[in-house]
Motif scaffolding. Structure first.
Motif, mmCIF file in Angstrom:
data_model
loop_
_atom_site.group_PDB
_atom_site.id
_atom_site.type_symbol
_atom_site.label_atom_id
_atom_site.label_comp_id
_atom_site.label_asym_id
_atom_site.label_seq_id
_atom_site.Cartn_x
_atom_site.Cartn_y
_atom_site.Cartn_z
ATOM 1 N N GLN A 39 0.807 -1.207 0.000
ATOM 2 C CA GLN A 39 0.000 0.000 0.000
ATOM 3 C C GLN A 39 0.853 1.277 0.000
ATOM 4 O OE1 GLN A 39 -3.139 -0.363 2.772
ATOM 5 N NE2 GLN A 39 -4.106 1.585 2.248
ATOM 6 N N ALA A 40 1.922 1.270 0.771
ATOM 7 C CA ALA A 40 2.788 2.451 0.843
ATOM 8 C C ALA A 40 3.382 2.724 -0.539
ATOM 9 C CB ALA A 40 3.904 2.219 1.860
ATOM 10 N N THR A 41 3.404 4.001 -0.944
ATOM 11 C CA THR A 41 3.848 4.333 -2.299
ATOM 12 C C THR A 41 5.293 4.835 -2.308
ATOM 13 O OG1 THR A 41 3.129 6.626 -2.087
ATOM 14 C CG2 THR A 41 1.508 5.039 -2.914
ATOM 15 N N ILE A 42 5.866 4.777 -3.508
ATOM 16 C CA ILE A 42 7.246 5.237 -3.696
ATOM 17 C C ILE A 42 7.400 6.691 -3.227
ATOM 18 C CG2 ILE A 42 8.978 5.766 -5.458
ATOM 19 C CD1 ILE A 42 8.615 2.763 -4.828
ATOM 20 N N GLY A 43 6.458 7.544 -3.617
ATOM 21 C CA GLY A 43 6.557 8.953 -3.232
ATOM 22 C C GLY A 43 6.479 9.146 -1.727
ATOM 23 N N GLY A 44 5.581 8.403 -1.098
ATOM 24 C CA GLY A 44 5.444 8.493 0.350
ATOM 25 C C GLY A 44 6.663 7.930 1.071
ATOM 26 N N LEU A 45 7.181 6.835 0.548
ATOM 27 C CA LEU A 45 8.350 6.210 1.171
ATOM 28 C C LEU A 45 9.566 7.121 1.077
ATOM 29 C CD1 LEU A 45 7.655 2.698 -0.328
ATOM 30 C CD2 LEU A 45 7.669 3.204 2.113
ATOM 31 N N ILE A 46 9.685 7.833 -0.050
ATOM 32 C CA ILE A 46 10.802 8.776 -0.192
ATOM 33 C C ILE A 46 10.571 9.971 0.728
ATOM 34 C CG2 ILE A 46 11.985 10.359 -1.761
ATOM 35 C CD1 ILE A 46 11.330 8.354 -4.021
ATOM 36 N N SER A 47 9.350 10.474 0.724
ATOM 37 C CA SER A 47 9.045 11.672 1.516
ATOM 38 C C SER A 47 9.231 11.438 3.007
ATOM 39 C CB SER A 47 7.608 12.124 1.250
ATOM 40 O OG SER A 47 7.502 12.590 -0.080
ATOM 41 N N THR A 48 9.043 10.195 3.437
ATOM 42 C CA THR A 48 9.223 9.894 4.861
ATOM 43 C C THR A 48 10.542 9.183 5.123
ATOM 44 O OG1 THR A 48 8.032 7.818 4.555
ATOM 45 C CG2 THR A 48 6.737 9.712 5.278
ATOM 46 N N ASN A 49 11.343 9.000 4.074
ATOM 47 C CA ASN A 49 12.611 8.269 4.217
ATOM 48 C C ASN A 49 12.389 6.966 4.982
ATOM 49 O OD1 ASN A 49 15.353 7.672 4.068
ATOM 50 N ND2 ASN A 49 15.818 8.759 5.968
#
Lengths: 469, 469
Positions: free
Chosen positions: B139-149
């Motif tokens: 569910q977690a997205t690439i953009g979110g994973l990058i934004s939250t490191n």
């Protein structure tokens, strides 16, 4: 040259103490003389703070008096980033202490003025590895290496200098100290300031200390491989990684003409396997167990020979033999200069684009100077080539020098055309500032300028390097 | 709730197209409902741009009308960073395309709305590895994973999400697009903007795509180890790395009481090796060759058993058995919640400080609530523990809940006392913004505020998260 008022000078001398400053002509001249003699500068005052507190007091004083300063490490930079041109010099040479080693946490805290070799040695004494390694490691300092995000020969596995820091201590342009030293591997508590200061070439603050990552020591297997084409070299990299995973720690390309140069210039070098083929690869696999590393490298190279990706391969039988392979690689930059004029570049392209980049760029340069000897060597595993056009030694007519700008334009345009970079590991400094402002997406340059203006509103930290404001 | 003028609404609807927006009550409610039900918010408008151009046009429109927006990925965050509280929502769910895979360059370009599992699968299909792995990967997205490191279970070897990106495409708060997509491993051309946007939780720009690093595929050897004390666990990590170098890819600690919880809650879990001792370690060694990985792990564990650092150890005989070990580890967060009230924390300390931290913190909590059940598990190799104080299921009196703030204060103070962090991998969001502003060195918070003000002068990008301005 910046004019220094008695008020500033008295204040600076008082806070730095007698060991902490110099205005002797020789010392000032040396501080303004970069390693390779290029871009000699000038400086009216050499500060050598002995502690973070002294550095912070000095920066506060500079802010108060609007005095611009150039932070300086080993002065081994290649882009005119750390040489003063009228500013005062803040040399970190007196701050070299190892503050802490934590073997269970695999971290090392060391001051910014320590040369790289000190960090390597401190790690080694603790039975750990600090993996950054490059030619100038005896002189280049931790602070300078972080500020320029240095690369070197182990980036393929361990990353650039920024990837090896856990925390920083930085004097901000206001003179405030940011104590961001930390041994933590995970710390998501806001914008990542350490990555902003790393690679900022001293334009956003003065790095005074760093906590570095240590790694387990590894045993190396090293091979010298002969290849026909750059495509074979790139395919050999992929094949080696199929066998060895990411234990491939170095993968350096060396052209045959560079070996000729080195052999003519440095009497004690020997070509490990003379061949008429044009390319050599220096490959290193590092694993905890030497037998596994050797075994893995051997199986990769057997496979490569079978598939015709390599024509010959020699695995070093001893550390001494491995060192002799590396000696050739490390001597190229020096020999090249001894050899005559060389127009040097530090470019990177995606690894997959290397063969086409080499082919197309050579053709374009030869269309301008048909005699130009191309020496492209370096970190092919990272897509990073040190690309030089050289004039054969003793050429009577300096034809190459007359075309220096044109050749640089070609190399840089080619790198960009292949989605590459014109400054892979050496940085921006004053040398590439304006060209990069032209090349970079305007949104990036604007963002950088906004950051510089926000963090150094007085414009006193290494002004004019990286971006103009 | 932000009031939207007809001019803004008409403009937004026109540029997004019929598939690109919603004002239906259900859709708005869902967009404002975070994964775990905590911090429900509200939003007047859900934008779902289908391309970078659409996203840029929308942000430009927002800038023009001074409309605040919350970028949203899978909404799986745990710190109230991606849930709208009155702002419009910019969901990246329609931008999920894999734009390019380059196996020779080991890179993958993918849009920000793609869930992590898509990147893992695209890498796998290209015979490569994208190593980031965590519970919410579907569910977690690439953009979110990058934004939250984001972190996860392979950080020990491969680093956090920021360490896995080569380039980014970002819509800046002005609506300009920074095309920083790049497959380059070396690119020193100014301040490292990608590291500034990574971990900024969408407060400095909207990430629309990323180029990620791929790695060679590796074979894994997985073991379940029983230990007496946290000190033994930390020493076992060092010993394993002595044998395996940095091929140790995961090293997770699991307390015995968490296994009890999981077993009560999830019927199909089985304790691989029941024991009265209090600690388990899940350790994974990854190498190109399975025989080498197994051999290496076996020798490390034999050594550990001999030295008394481990009481028992089981190496998984199959991928299925390894998965059953991991199942226990991954089920802990869910079981914990099913079990009753849990006060959760995401802290890190230097690895060397873990034993003392665990001991001291438990004592302090028990001084407040003697019945509190401490469940501390997670990424001990990174010094990162998910530290919970739990109330036994069915406790009649909710004694723990009444002390939630006090317990959190203890855990956070303890983490800080050991040089640690109160937000190791989950980030800041709104949840920890003010506490971090109190805890952080003021110089760091001031610098972050200056950056936020410089890059988002209108304060429209995810306002109020990470830092208040």
């Amino acid at each position: 040259m910046t004019e220094l008022t008695p008020a500033f000078l008295d204040g600076a001398k008082a806070l730095l103490g007698p060991k902490g400053w110099s205005m002797e002509a020789d010392a000032l001249k040396q501080a303004a003389s970069p390693w390779r003699g290029t871009w000699p500068g000038e400086t009216p005052f050499l500060a050598m703070p002995g502690s973070t507190d002294e550095a912070a007091s000095l920066v506060r004083l500079c802010a108060q008096h609007r005095i611009a300063m150039v932070p300086q490490g080993g002065n081994t930079g290649l882009v005119d980033g750390g040489t003063p041109h009228g500013e005062i010099t803040v040399s970190m040479r007196r701050m070299t202490r190892v503050r802490a080693v934590d073997t269970l946490n695999n971290s090392l805290t060391i001051e910014a003025g320590a040369p790289l070799v000190n960090a390597q040695n401190a790690a080694d004494e603790a039975n750990r590895l600090f993996p950054l390694s490059l030619g100038s490691e005896g002189q280049a300092t931790i602070g300078g290496l972080i500020s320029t995000n240095a690369g070197g020969v182990a980036v393929l596995r361990y990353g650039m200098m920024r990837d090896l820091i856990l925390g920083l201590e930085v004097v901000l342009p206001s003179g405030e100290v940011w104590d961001g030293l930390s041994g933590l591997r995970k710390n998501n508590t806001g914008y990542d300031l350490k990555h902003l200061f790393a690679g900022a070439e001293g334009t956003l603050g003065l790095i005074t200390a760093a906590t570095l990552k240590l790694f387990p020591k590894v045993a190396k297997a090293t091979a010298w491989v002969i290849c026909k084409t750059p495509q074979d070299v790139v395919d050999l990299l992929a094949l080696t990684r199929d066998h060895a995973g990411d234990t491939v720690t170095s993968f350096e390309i060396i052209p045959a003409n560079a070996i000729e140069m080195v052999q003519k210039d440095v009497p004690d070098t020997r070509d490990p396997a003379p061949s008429a083929l044009p390319w050599r690869v220096l490959v290193e696999v590092s694993m905890a167990r030497e037998d596994q590393a050797r075994d893995t490298l051997m199986s990769a190279l057997s496979d490569a020979l079978e598939r015709g990706l390599a024509d010959n391969a020699i695995i070093a039988e001893s550390g001494q033999q491995a060192a002799s392979f590396w000696h050739i690689r490390e001597t190229i930059p020096l020999s090249k200069r001894a050899y005559g004029t060389a127009i040097n570049h530090d470019v990177s392209v995606p690894v997959s684009a290397i063969p086409e980049f080499l082919d197309a760029t050579e053709k374009k340069i030869h269309a301008v100077v048909s005699e130009a000897d191309i020496v492209a060597f370096g970190h092919v595993g990272d897509g990073n080539l040190h690309y030089s056009a050289c004039e054969p030694k003793g050429a009577s007519d300096p034809i190459l020098s007359n075309h220096a700008d044109e050749i640089t334009r070609i190399v840089h345009e080619q790198a960009m055309a292949f989605g590459g970079s014109i400054s892979a590991e050496h940085g921006v400094g004053r040398l590439k500032r304006d060209e990069l402002a032209r090349i970079r997406p305007p949104a990036a340059t604007e963002t950088m300028r906004a950051i510089k203006a926000a963090l150094d509103p007085l414009g006193i930290m290494n002004p004019g390097r990286v971006v103009s404001v």
